[in-house]
Each structure stands twice: as C-alpha cells, then as structure tokens.
Design an enzyme around this catalytic site. Sequence first.
Site, mmCIF file in Angstrom:
data_model
loop_
_atom_site.group_PDB
_atom_site.id
_atom_site.type_symbol
_atom_site.label_atom_id
_atom_site.label_comp_id
_atom_site.label_asym_id
_atom_site.label_seq_id
_atom_site.Cartn_x
_atom_site.Cartn_y
_atom_site.Cartn_z
ATOM 1 N N ASP A 251 0.872 -1.231 0.030
ATOM 2 C CA ASP A 251 0.147 0.106 0.019
ATOM 3 C C ASP A 251 1.001 1.335 0.055
ATOM 4 O OD1 ASP A 251 -2.300 -1.490 0.089
ATOM 5 O OD2 ASP A 251 -2.473 -1.180 2.098
ATOM 6 N N LYS A 273 -3.879 3.110 -2.899
ATOM 7 C CA LYS A 273 -5.020 3.923 -3.554
ATOM 8 C C LYS A 273 -4.920 5.227 -2.832
ATOM 9 C CE LYS A 273 -8.054 -0.165 -3.819
ATOM 10 N NZ LYS A 273 -7.033 -1.240 -3.354
ATOM 11 N N MET A 386 -10.584 7.843 8.165
ATOM 12 C CA MET A 386 -11.131 8.940 7.718
ATOM 13 C C MET A 386 -10.197 9.417 6.314
ATOM 14 S SD MET A 386 -9.938 11.904 10.436
ATOM 15 C CE MET A 386 -9.987 13.219 9.479
#
Length: 485
Positions: A251, A273, A386
């Site tokens: 990631d 992402k 978040m």
Amino acid sequence: MSTPLFPLFADLRGRPVLVVGGGAVAERKTEALLRAGARPRLVAPELTTALQGWRDDGRIDWTQGVFQPAQLDGVWLVIAATADGTVNRAVAAAAEARCLLANVVDDAELSTFQVPAVVERGLLQVAISSGGGAPMVARHLRRQLETMLDDSWGDLVGLLTRQRDRIRQRFPDMGERRRFFERLLASPLPRLYRQRLQAQAENLFQSALDESVQRAPEGSVALVGAGPGDAGLVTLNALRAMNEADVILHDRLVSDDVLRLARRDATCIEVGKSASGHSVKQDEIHALMLAHARAGKRVVRLKGGDPFVFGRGGEELEFLRAHGIPYEVVPGITAAVACAAYAGIPLTHRDHAQSVRFVTAHCKDSLDTLDWASLAQGQQTLAIYMGVAGLENIRARLIEGGRSPQTPFAIVENGSRREQRVLNGTLADLPETARSHQVRSPALLILGEVAALAQTLHWFGHAPLQPTGTPTHSRNPQAPTLQAA
C-alpha cells in the site's frame, strides 16, 4: 585476537566435560552442556541449589574442593567459570599443556574456544561469535535472528534429518541432491509447517521425493499487516514473510521504515489507493497477485494496519481461493489501536467508554451507509478511519443524531511515526481545527470522552495541538504547540 576463530559444532553426547566453579555462571554453562547430552564434572567448594539438584539426580559429578590439573584427565573440554583469576589462569595453563580446549568465561585471551550466542529451533542451531571480544554484539544479532526463525524451522529440519538416508539414495549425485533441496525449500513445504499442517507437509515431501522431473515451484500469497508505520510494531511473522517474499505488493501508506525490513532482492510494487493522484484499482491488484503467484513467486500483499480491518483482505482471499492460489494471513496492529496508544488515548475506560466502534468514512457513499443514531450514543468511542475531506458531514450527522457538540475529539496524523501530530478539540470545531492545521492522510479520528485524555496521558512526540483559547493540560509545557488561526 585478530585471526578469526574456526567454527565447529561438537558432539558431546555422553562425553565428560570439566566445569571449574559452582556459582551462577557455572550453572548456566552446565545447563547448556546437559542440553547437549554431555556428562559434566564439576570442581568447586560448593554448588548452587540447581547444581546440587542435578548432582542429587545423578546428572552431574561433583568433586568438592579446588582445581587440580589431574582432574583434566579423560575430559574432552574444560570450562573455567570462577571469579578467581588465579584459578582461571591455572585451568587455562593446565589445559594448554594437555592440548585440551578450554573456555575461560569473560577472558578471550585465556580461552582456546568460545561459547557462541545460539538460536535453537530443534535440531537447527545458528551460532554467532565475536571471538569473545564483543559478546553483546553477538547477543544483539541473536535477538534479531530469533525474530526471523520461528519454530517451524525446527520441524522442517527434523523431517529432513529423518529422511536423510532416503534423500541420499534417491539423489546420490551431490548436484542433483542440492537442486532437490533448493526446489523443496522454494515449495510450500516451509509454509505448511508454519501453518501446523504436518500431515500435508510430509505428503508434499513424499511427492517431491517420488518425482523424477523438476516441477515448477508453486506460488503463494501472504496477506500481511504492516501496522501503522513504526517498524518496531511489525510482528515476527510479518518480518519472516517479508524476508521470504519474491514480490511485495504494498500500500501507499506502508512506511519506508517497514519496507526497509523486506528482503533486499524482492521486487516491491506500490499498489496504493489515493483520493487524488495515482491509484491502483482493486481488480488490478488481484491480477498482479494472480500473475506473480502463477509464475511460482512468493507474494506478500503488504497492507498498512491489519488486512482484515478496512483493508479489503476478505475480498482478496475470496479471489485467491476462487483461483486456487495458496494463501496465509499475518495480522497487523490496526491503526485505531496503534494511533490511540501512541497518543495516550485509551479506547475504552471504565468511567468514559464501555465500547469502541471502528468506522470507515473515506467517501460520501460510506457515510450514507452508517447508522448515525447508533454512532451518536454516549459512553462509547468512535475510531473513524477517515478521508479528511468528510469532517463537516461527520460533525453534522453526529450532532443530528444526538451527540453533544462538546464531545472531545482527537485527530492522530501519522500515528506512531516520527512526524506524528495529535490535534484535540470538540466536535463543534472539528472541521475548522483540521483545516487550520492542514491535516493530511494518514489520519485517524477518535471521538469520545477518552479523546480528552491525550492532554494528560500523551507520551510520544509533542503535546496535542488545540484550537485557540483552549487550555492545555500537558505534562510537558515546553513542547511546542500550534494554535488554530
């Protein structure tokens, strides 16, 4: 000592070894000799309680008194483990005269052999020596190796030891035998032992032994949690997987410190992402895992936090299973747990929160699926993974659901990393505080009464930042703070 020592492993089973001394050091050395099957002979005026017990059990022989050179007759090695330098020198001199190897504890110059720091996994032993000059370095390296070698290596060595004669008969040529071992160790065999699938491991070994032609190695995928960023929070199993990987699909938020733990020649591919900028779609990640695994590679899918907490690990396992790819999962410390701990915030507290809820709020669609009335209830902590753009909606929906505007919050940015920041405030000023301090991902929102405890319980990095006019109750009043504009 400028010349390196000659390394060797001695078979002491049933063989007498003299230990001069009866204190704590002699006890440690005697215990190691007993594990190796030796027959220790001790010479000392008195013994520790443990040594006395071994003497009473008939495991060691004891001559009460002082060292005499004649006591070296018939022994294979001698260890001087007394606090008396004169005695230790006499033992070393007598051993030298008999061409007998001697170890004098904590005296490399008098020793003709050293006892190394050892990592033991069954029959597998890894010995590290600094030649007696820097034993703490050897112990430090041993601790590192302890993290890399789990107990499954002992099971694997045990299998190959039991099957040694069959392997030699099947592959009498040394070159063929070496290639067989290379194929075997690159196969799923080590993984099966890690997963405690002994029967499958032995069946795979039998199949490999029976095969007359080389078969392409079988690939696999490990979903590995990298934790929040601090390399010290990477688990031992994660470190092992990273050091065995041929390909690492990681990631964007996996820290450089964690990536530096990976095998040096592994191919690292970022598949992160991002709400803005380059982003790899989930289908593309699936395709990469499949392609590399089918090419016989050991693939690590390295995820920030934990693979099964908002990490889409379940989707990836379903894909791997549907395509017949072997897999395993290595959990990681999820961001909510780590960020809260590094900010000094207990997620639960008898006085303030009897439950904690993990929530994802990365986009508007995810906000629309949440039960805001339930989330707005008191006596609970919300840990919200978040995207920092949705704070206005989070505030509005919680207040509409009945949560007090004065509910404390903490935003932990770059939790557990050197650049960690913690922002404190109340729900009423949540988005304004985040904007004034230009909060960026990765960031975690903790909302609930426990969030206020960051002011008094923080321990890592600077004290929490607060909006203008809010009193700071910091244990470190000298820590720099930024006030919101």
